[in-house]
Design a protein around this motif. Structure first.
Motif, mmCIF file in Angstrom:
data_model
loop_
_atom_site.group_PDB
_atom_site.id
_atom_site.type_symbol
_atom_site.label_atom_id
_atom_site.label_comp_id
_atom_site.label_asym_id
_atom_site.label_seq_id
_atom_site.Cartn_x
_atom_site.Cartn_y
_atom_site.Cartn_z
ATOM 1 N N MET A 220 0.715 -1.254 0.116
ATOM 2 C CA MET A 220 -0.132 0.051 -0.150
ATOM 3 C C MET A 220 0.871 1.278 -0.059
ATOM 4 S SD MET A 220 -3.141 -0.567 -0.353
ATOM 5 C CE MET A 220 -3.452 1.200 -0.288
ATOM 6 N N ARG A 221 1.833 1.349 0.415
ATOM 7 C CA ARG A 221 2.915 2.372 0.567
ATOM 8 C C ARG A 221 3.427 2.750 -0.971
ATOM 9 N NH1 ARG A 221 5.098 0.512 5.596
ATOM 10 N NH2 ARG A 221 6.747 -0.517 4.355
ATOM 11 N N MET A 222 3.704 1.683 -1.512
ATOM 12 C CA MET A 222 3.999 1.786 -3.205
ATOM 13 C C MET A 222 2.865 2.145 -3.844
ATOM 14 S SD MET A 222 5.405 -0.966 -5.877
ATOM 15 C CE MET A 222 3.678 -1.664 -6.257
ATOM 16 N N CYS A 223 1.574 1.593 -3.575
ATOM 17 C CA CYS A 223 0.608 2.107 -4.264
ATOM 18 C C CYS A 223 -0.218 3.278 -4.077
ATOM 19 C CB CYS A 223 -0.608 0.794 -4.277
ATOM 20 S SG CYS A 223 0.089 -0.570 -4.990
ATOM 21 N N ARG A 224 -0.121 3.985 -2.957
ATOM 22 C CA ARG A 224 -0.491 4.943 -2.467
ATOM 23 C C ARG A 224 -0.285 6.158 -3.316
ATOM 24 N NH1 ARG A 224 0.489 4.586 2.320
ATOM 25 N NH2 ARG A 224 -1.887 3.672 3.118
ATOM 26 N N TYR A 225 -1.404 7.168 -3.746
ATOM 27 C CA TYR A 225 -1.164 8.267 -4.805
ATOM 28 C C TYR A 225 -0.499 7.399 -6.164
ATOM 29 C CZ TYR A 225 -1.584 10.633 -0.510
ATOM 30 O OH TYR A 225 -1.850 11.269 0.600
ATOM 31 N N SER A 226 -0.720 6.434 -6.556
ATOM 32 C CA SER A 226 -0.510 5.882 -7.987
ATOM 33 C C SER A 226 -1.745 5.949 -8.791
ATOM 34 C CB SER A 226 -0.134 4.380 -7.544
ATOM 35 O OG SER A 226 -1.331 3.468 -7.049
ATOM 36 N N ASN A 227 -1.496 5.326 -9.801
ATOM 37 C CA ASN A 227 -2.349 5.473 -11.191
ATOM 38 C C ASN A 227 -2.649 4.230 -11.708
ATOM 39 O OD1 ASN A 227 -4.111 6.070 -13.126
ATOM 40 N ND2 ASN A 227 -2.789 7.418 -14.037
ATOM 41 N N CYS A 228 -3.720 3.460 -11.459
ATOM 42 C CA CYS A 228 -3.863 2.077 -11.909
ATOM 43 C C CYS A 228 -2.943 1.056 -11.257
ATOM 44 C CB CYS A 228 -3.905 2.072 -13.296
ATOM 45 S SG CYS A 228 -5.335 3.073 -14.073
ATOM 46 N N ALA A 229 -2.582 1.142 -10.188
ATOM 47 C CA ALA A 229 -1.642 0.045 -9.595
ATOM 48 C C ALA A 229 -2.265 -1.234 -9.453
ATOM 49 C CB ALA A 229 -1.133 0.817 -8.074
ATOM 50 N N ASP A 230 -3.489 -1.285 -9.248
ATOM 51 C CA ASP A 230 -4.247 -2.617 -9.441
ATOM 52 C C ASP A 230 -3.560 -3.495 -10.628
ATOM 53 O OD1 ASP A 230 -5.724 -0.786 -11.033
ATOM 54 O OD2 ASP A 230 -6.828 -2.491 -11.520
ATOM 55 N N GLU A 231 -2.917 -3.112 -11.546
ATOM 56 C CA GLU A 231 -2.561 -3.527 -12.604
ATOM 57 C C GLU A 231 -1.060 -3.670 -12.675
ATOM 58 O OE1 GLU A 231 -4.088 -1.450 -16.456
ATOM 59 O OE2 GLU A 231 -5.895 -2.371 -15.948
ATOM 60 N N VAL A 232 -0.608 -3.441 -11.659
ATOM 61 C CA VAL A 232 1.068 -3.284 -11.501
ATOM 62 C C VAL A 232 1.521 -4.194 -10.112
ATOM 63 C CG1 VAL A 232 2.967 -1.680 -11.016
ATOM 64 C CG2 VAL A 232 1.208 -1.268 -12.750
ATOM 65 N N PHE A 233 0.724 -4.012 -8.998
ATOM 66 C CA PHE A 233 1.376 -4.547 -7.856
ATOM 67 C C PHE A 233 1.706 -5.895 -7.595
ATOM 68 C CE2 PHE A 233 -2.747 -5.672 -6.352
ATOM 69 C CZ PHE A 233 -2.483 -6.646 -5.273
ATOM 70 N N LEU A 234 0.960 -6.864 -8.226
ATOM 71 C CA LEU A 234 0.870 -8.267 -7.973
ATOM 72 C C LEU A 234 1.957 -8.645 -8.814
ATOM 73 C CD1 LEU A 234 0.402 -10.770 -6.371
ATOM 74 C CD2 LEU A 234 -1.485 -11.242 -7.847
ATOM 75 N N GLN A 235 1.909 -8.198 -10.300
ATOM 76 C CA GLN A 235 2.867 -8.690 -11.213
ATOM 77 C C GLN A 235 4.330 -8.186 -10.851
ATOM 78 O OE1 GLN A 235 -0.050 -7.323 -11.904
ATOM 79 N NE2 GLN A 235 -0.780 -8.805 -13.522
ATOM 80 N N THR A 236 4.405 -7.064 -10.339
ATOM 81 C CA THR A 236 5.732 -6.557 -9.449
ATOM 82 C C THR A 236 6.254 -7.395 -8.635
ATOM 83 O OG1 THR A 236 5.233 -4.251 -10.478
ATOM 84 C CG2 THR A 236 7.030 -4.471 -8.786
#
Length: 256
Positions: A220-236
């Motif tokens: 969540m620290r990486m994804c807060r203030y992100s844009n469409c991180a739902d398509e990024v966080f798990l793959q990363t």
């Protein structure tokens, strides 16, 4: 945001966990915001004693929850605390983590499947379970072949306007801020982390589900203030860890 959860055995980021799933059961995690009739059909098609269903309904959807309970006779249906989930916003990631946390805390499942309320399975539960029995421990997660700079910037830069005052205005405001951050050479990505992207929907084994939940605060620290991180966080998360070895046909969309 997903709650901090006691792990089965917390590991460091990237170290695999293995847990014995109870009776080869599967957990279906559903994110829904509209189309209640289609959601009822989905629930009826997932209704099987080998499945537990965890349902998140957007808090802005006015609906009688009993209509969904009536569609399920053989599965356990759990309603997850409702939030307003906004397009492109980190609330999407928080919702996924909330669903995973609820399921991981309940018991160990052989697989956790994330679906939208608009999805429908193409095969019977018998065929689906038979397939995943053969592929126990593998990860079904789509990866794009290439991640552009603009896609990397979804999490590398700050996007505080995403999800506010309408999608198009948010995109316009973010474009101006992105240009300023580019000039200042802002990059939120830790050194050594390679950003990957793909569809947010997944089927993952218990060890990875536990690992993700255990690192939910970092995610969540990486994804807060992100844009469409739902398509990024798990793959990363998967790509930059030992879980990468368990990927099933990386880059291929698997439809069941």
């Amino acid at each position: 945001m997903a709650q901090k959860t006691p792990s089965r055995n917390k590991n460091e980021w990237g170290e695999k966990m293995t847990c014995e799933a109870a009776e080869h059961k599967h957990a279906y995690l559903i994110m829904a915001h509209d189309k209640p009739r289609q959601l009822e059909i989905l629930l009826s098609l997932l209704d099987d004693p080998r499945n537990d269903i965890y349902l998140h309904l957007d808090s802005r959807l006015a609906i009688d929850l009993s209509a969904f309970s009536e569609q399920v006779c053989h599965s356990n249906l759990f309603f997850v605390e409702r939030d307003a989930v906004r397009w492109g916003h980190s609330s999407l990631v928080a919702c996924e983590l909330k669903l995973l946390t609820a399921a991981v805390n309940k018991q160990a499942y052989e697989f956790y499947h994330l679906l939208s309320g608009a999805d429908l399975p193409l095969y019977t539960q018998e065929l689906i379970h038979s397939f995943f029995d053969v592929h126990a421990g593998e990860i079904f997660l789509a990866f794009d072949n290439f991640v552009s700079k603009a896609e990397r910037d979804r999490v590398a830069l700050y996007h505080p306007f995403v999800g506010r005052r309408g999608r198009h205005r948010s995109l316009s405001e973010n474009a101006k801020l992105e240009k300023l951050q580019g000039f200042l050479r802002i990059d939120r990505i830790p050194a050594g982390i390679e950003i990957k992207k793909g569809s947010q929907w997944f089927s993952i084994p218990d060890g990875l589900a536990c690992d993700v939940v255990n690192h939910s605060e970092e995610i969540m620290r990486m994804c807060r203030y992100s844009n469409c991180a739902d398509e990024v966080f798990l793959q990363t998360f998967v790509w930059n860890s030992a879980w990468r070895e368990n990927l099933f046909l990386s880059g291929v969309h698997f439809v069941f």
